[in-house]
Write a protein that holds these residues in place. Structure first.
Motif, PDB file in Angstrom:
ATOM      1  N   ALA A  34       0.831  -1.206   0.000  1.00  0.00           N
ATOM      2  CA  ALA A  34       0.000   0.000   0.000  1.00  0.00           C
ATOM      3  C   ALA A  34       0.865   1.255   0.000  1.00  0.00           C
ATOM      4  O   ALA A  34       0.588   2.222  -0.728  1.00  0.00           O
ATOM      5  N   GLU A  35       1.926   1.242   0.785  1.00  0.00           N
ATOM      6  CA  GLU A  35       2.824   2.394   0.841  1.00  0.00           C
ATOM      7  C   GLU A  35       3.575   2.557  -0.481  1.00  0.00           C
ATOM      8  O   GLU A  35       3.778   3.668  -0.959  1.00  0.00           O
ATOM      9  N   TYR A  36       3.967   1.452  -1.100  1.00  0.00           N
ATOM     10  CA  TYR A  36       4.676   1.487  -2.380  1.00  0.00           C
ATOM     11  C   TYR A  36       3.794   2.106  -3.464  1.00  0.00           C
ATOM     12  O   TYR A  36       4.223   2.984  -4.214  1.00  0.00           O
ATOM     13  N   TRP A  37       2.545   1.654  -3.568  1.00  0.00           N
ATOM     14  CA  TRP A  37       1.642   2.183  -4.598  1.00  0.00           C
ATOM     15  C   TRP A  37       1.344   3.660  -4.355  1.00  0.00           C
ATOM     16  O   TRP A  37       1.252   4.450  -5.297  1.00  0.00           O
ATOM     17  N   LYS A  38       1.212   4.056  -3.089  1.00  0.00           N
ATOM     18  CA  LYS A  38       0.962   5.466  -2.763  1.00  0.00           C
ATOM     19  C   LYS A  38       2.147   6.329  -3.199  1.00  0.00           C
ATOM     20  O   LYS A  38       1.972   7.402  -3.778  1.00  0.00           O
ATOM     21  N   GLN A  39       3.358   5.847  -2.952  1.00  0.00           N
ATOM     22  CA  GLN A  39       4.557   6.579  -3.348  1.00  0.00           C
ATOM     23  C   GLN A  39       4.648   6.702  -4.863  1.00  0.00           C
ATOM     24  O   GLN A  39       4.992   7.756  -5.394  1.00  0.00           O
ATOM     25  N   ARG A  40       4.338   5.643  -5.586  1.00  0.00           N
ATOM     26  CA  ARG A  40       4.366   5.684  -7.048  1.00  0.00           C
ATOM     27  C   ARG A  40       3.335   6.676  -7.591  1.00  0.00           C
ATOM     28  O   ARG A  40       3.580   7.360  -8.573  1.00  0.00           O
ATOM     29  N   ALA A  41       2.172   6.754  -6.971  1.00  0.00           N
ATOM     30  CA  ALA A  41       1.147   7.698  -7.420  1.00  0.00           C
ATOM     31  C   ALA A  41       1.610   9.138  -7.207  1.00  0.00           C
ATOM     32  O   ALA A  41       1.360  10.012  -8.039  1.00  0.00           O
ATOM     33  N   GLU A  42       2.320   9.386  -6.102  1.00  0.00           N
ATOM     34  CA  GLU A  42       2.810  10.736  -5.824  1.00  0.00           C
ATOM     35  C   GLU A  42       3.950  11.137  -6.754  1.00  0.00           C
ATOM     36  O   GLU A  42       4.159  12.318  -6.999  1.00  0.00           O
ATOM     37  N   GLU A  43       4.685  10.163  -7.302  1.00  0.00           N
ATOM     38  CA  GLU A  43       5.802  10.452  -8.200  1.00  0.00           C
ATOM     39  C   GLU A  43       5.383  10.576  -9.662  1.00  0.00           C
ATOM     40  O   GLU A  43       6.223  10.704 -10.541  1.00  0.00           O
ATOM     41  N   HIS A  44       4.105  10.563  -9.937  1.00  0.00           N
ATOM     42  CA  HIS A  44       3.593  10.618 -11.308  1.00  0.00           C
ATOM     43  C   HIS A  44       4.031  11.906 -11.998  1.00  0.00           C
ATOM     44  O   HIS A  44       3.957  12.990 -11.439  1.00  0.00           O
ATOM     45  N   ASP A  45       4.487  11.784 -13.253  1.00  0.00           N
ATOM     46  CA  ASP A  45       4.904  12.929 -14.058  1.00  0.00           C
ATOM     47  C   ASP A  45       3.683  13.459 -14.813  1.00  0.00           C
ATOM     48  O   ASP A  45       3.355  12.977 -15.896  1.00  0.00           O
ATOM     49  N   CYS A  46       3.012  14.436 -14.246  1.00  0.00           N
ATOM     50  CA  CYS A  46       1.769  14.958 -14.822  1.00  0.00           C
ATOM     51  C   CYS A  46       1.993  15.594 -16.196  1.00  0.00           C
ATOM     52  O   CYS A  46       1.209  15.378 -17.117  1.00  0.00           O
ATOM     53  N   ASP A  47       3.068  16.382 -16.335  1.00  0.00           N
ATOM     54  CA  ASP A  47       3.340  17.048 -17.613  1.00  0.00           C
ATOM     55  C   ASP A  47       3.666  16.037 -18.711  1.00  0.00           C
ATOM     56  O   ASP A  47       3.173  16.152 -19.840  1.00  0.00           O
ATOM     57  N   GLY A  48       4.474  15.054 -18.390  1.00  0.00           N
ATOM     58  CA  GLY A  48       4.821  14.024 -19.365  1.00  0.00           C
ATOM     59  C   GLY A  48       3.615  13.212 -19.787  1.00  0.00           C
ATOM     60  O   GLY A  48       3.449  12.871 -20.960  1.00  0.00           O
ATOM     61  N   HIS A  49       2.744  12.915 -18.828  1.00  0.00           N
ATOM     62  CA  HIS A  49       1.527  12.158 -19.125  1.00  0.00           C
ATOM     63  C   HIS A  49       0.601  12.961 -20.044  1.00  0.00           C
ATOM     64  O   HIS A  49       0.045  12.427 -21.002  1.00  0.00           O
ATOM     65  N   ALA A  50       0.468  14.250 -19.771  1.00  0.00           N
ATOM     66  CA  ALA A  50      -0.383  15.106 -20.596  1.00  0.00           C
ATOM     67  C   ALA A  50       0.166  15.209 -22.022  1.00  0.00           C
ATOM     68  O   ALA A  50      -0.600  15.181 -22.990  1.00  0.00           O
ATOM     69  N   LYS A  51       1.497  15.304 -22.167  1.00  0.00           N
ATOM     70  CA  LYS A  51       2.104  15.381 -23.499  1.00  0.00           C
ATOM     71  C   LYS A  51       1.889  14.084 -24.263  1.00  0.00           C
ATOM     72  O   LYS A  51       1.620  14.094 -25.472  1.00  0.00           O
ATOM     73  N   ALA A  52       2.022  12.951 -23.578  1.00  0.00           N
ATOM     74  CA  ALA A  52       1.823  11.651 -24.236  1.00  0.00           C
ATOM     75  C   ALA A  52       0.381  11.494 -24.697  1.00  0.00           C
ATOM     76  O   ALA A  52       0.127  11.007 -25.801  1.00  0.00           O
ATOM     77  N   LEU A  53      -0.568  11.906 -23.878  1.00  0.00           N
ATOM     78  CA  LEU A  53      -1.977  11.827 -24.267  1.00  0.00           C
ATOM     79  C   LEU A  53      -2.275  12.733 -25.457  1.00  0.00           C
ATOM     80  O   LEU A  53      -2.995  12.351 -26.373  1.00  0.00           O
ATOM     81  N   ALA A  54      -1.708  13.929 -25.448  1.00  0.00           N
ATOM     82  CA  ALA A  54      -1.921  14.858 -26.558  1.00  0.00           C
ATOM     83  C   ALA A  54      -1.330  14.301 -27.845  1.00  0.00           C
ATOM     84  O   ALA A  54      -1.934  14.418 -28.918  1.00  0.00           O
ATOM     85  N   ALA A  55      -0.160  13.671 -27.771  1.00  0.00           N
ATOM     86  CA  ALA A  55       0.464  13.086 -28.951  1.00  0.00           C
ATOM     87  C   ALA A  55      -0.376  11.931 -29.494  1.00  0.00           C
ATOM     88  O   ALA A  55      -0.529  11.781 -30.704  1.00  0.00           O
ATOM     89  N   MET A  56      -0.938  11.115 -28.599  1.00  0.00           N
ATOM     90  CA  MET A  56      -1.779   9.999 -29.051  1.00  0.00           C
ATOM     91  C   MET A  56      -3.050  10.500 -29.715  1.00  0.00           C
ATOM     92  O   MET A  56      -3.506   9.943 -30.705  1.00  0.00           O
ATOM     93  N   ARG A  57      -3.633  11.551 -29.174  1.00  0.00           N
ATOM     94  CA  ARG A  57      -4.887  12.077 -29.732  1.00  0.00           C
ATOM     95  C   ARG A  57      -4.682  12.747 -31.081  1.00  0.00           C
ATOM     96  O   ARG A  57      -5.559  12.733 -31.933  1.00  0.00           O
ATOM     97  N   SER A  58      -3.511  13.360 -31.293  1.00  0.00           N
ATOM     98  CA  SER A  58      -3.276  14.093 -32.539  1.00  0.00           C
ATOM     99  C   SER A  58      -2.695  13.220 -33.650  1.00  0.00           C
ATOM    100  O   SER A  58      -2.612  13.663 -34.787  1.00  0.00           O
ATOM    101  N   SER A  59      -2.307  11.988 -33.341  1.00  0.00           N
ATOM    102  CA  SER A  59      -1.701  11.133 -34.364  1.00  0.00           C
ATOM    103  C   SER A  59      -2.774  10.447 -35.206  1.00  0.00           C
ATOM    104  O   SER A  59      -3.955  10.454 -34.888  1.00  0.00           O
TER     105      SER A  59
END
Length: 77
Positions: A34-59
């Motif tokens: 539980a602590e491991y998954w919580k730490q991974r969620a807090e380390e999420h790269d929001c900007d990188g995720h948004a860029k990847a989603l935008a690239a997938m939608r525009s391709s």
């Protein structure tokens, strides 16, 4: 001898941007999962995720590299 296991995929939600993403990891019994998954969620790269989603939608769609290389090989013959 420790028991062997397999990697497990878990769908997490970022607490900052509320984006859903998957993390695959092998967690031993000595680690608090539980602590491991919580730490991974807090380390999420929001900007990188948004860029990847935008690239997938525009391709034009996903391109399978195996099919692309086979098509290129056929074109060269």
């Amino acid at each position: 001898m420790p028991k062997s296991g397999s990697a497990r995929g878990v769908r997490l939600v970022c607490p900052k941007c509320t984006a859903r993403f998957t993390v695959v990891a092998f967690i031993t019994q000595a680690i608090n999962a539980a602590e491991y998954w919580k730490q991974r969620a807090e380390e999420h790269d929001c900007d990188g995720h948004a860029k990847a989603l935008a690239a997938m939608r525009s391709s034009d769609g996903t391109k399978n590299p195996l099919k692309a290389s086979k098509a290129a090989a056929k074109g060269k013959k």
